[in-house]
Design an enzyme around this catalytic site. Sequence first.
Site, mmCIF file in Angstrom:
data_model
loop_
_atom_site.group_PDB
_atom_site.id
_atom_site.type_symbol
_atom_site.label_atom_id
_atom_site.label_comp_id
_atom_site.label_asym_id
_atom_site.label_seq_id
_atom_site.Cartn_x
_atom_site.Cartn_y
_atom_site.Cartn_z
ATOM 1 N N GLU A 187 0.853 -1.196 0.000
ATOM 2 C CA GLU A 187 0.000 0.000 0.000
ATOM 3 C C GLU A 187 0.885 1.240 0.000
ATOM 4 O OE1 GLU A 187 -2.061 2.582 3.386
ATOM 5 O OE2 GLU A 187 -2.603 0.453 3.470
ATOM 6 N N HIS A 188 1.938 1.219 0.803
ATOM 7 C CA HIS A 188 2.879 2.340 0.880
ATOM 8 C C HIS A 188 3.817 2.373 -0.324
ATOM 9 C CE1 HIS A 188 2.207 3.703 5.100
ATOM 10 N NE2 HIS A 188 1.669 2.488 5.193
#
Length: 201
Positions: free
Chosen positions: A74-75
């Site tokens: 996600e990051h």
Amino acid sequence: MKKQFLLLSAGVLAACSVWAQAPKVNFEKYTLPNGLKVILHRDTTAPVVAVTTLYHVGSKNEDTARTGFAHFFEHLLFEGSENVKRGEFDKYITNAGGALNANTSQDRTFYYELLPANQLKLGLWLESERMMHAKIEQVGVNTQREVVKEEKRQRVDNRPYGSILTEILKRAYREHPYRWAPIGSMDHLNAAALDEFIAFY
């Protein structure tokens, strides 16, 4: 007792009234030739557009020796792509007057951009870059590894009762992949090699 019953009845009636008044949301749903499922809703009450992408990948899809990968990605997928320089993803959105974020659960990873309506193509282009051309490089892995560690320190390690979800999950699920929280293990992220991150993508 009579007052409690009346209050409960009033609460139920109020909830039913709100539910009955909920507006119907009209949308189109179709599948593109490449298999991508699209849900399209048009609302012209404000000149804004929301571009959202949901991947059916969450912590349940991780190897038990590499927990935290879905949340880590996600990051990591904000790091850049073949056509978006490192650190520029956010700038494209904010320079266009928009906002963006993402989140991960056991079942999915969700990204969104909120933009002025005339910037729809920008949002779609950036999501296509994330999906098709993300750069998984050591510099990004190192950066985001530290970001995720700090997030865990803030939200879990240094917060009263911050570990309660982790403790509940490991007791509630003995074999199921819900037995670890999406933040995963920092030891697993530290031990993972670049090739493992590339393979997960």
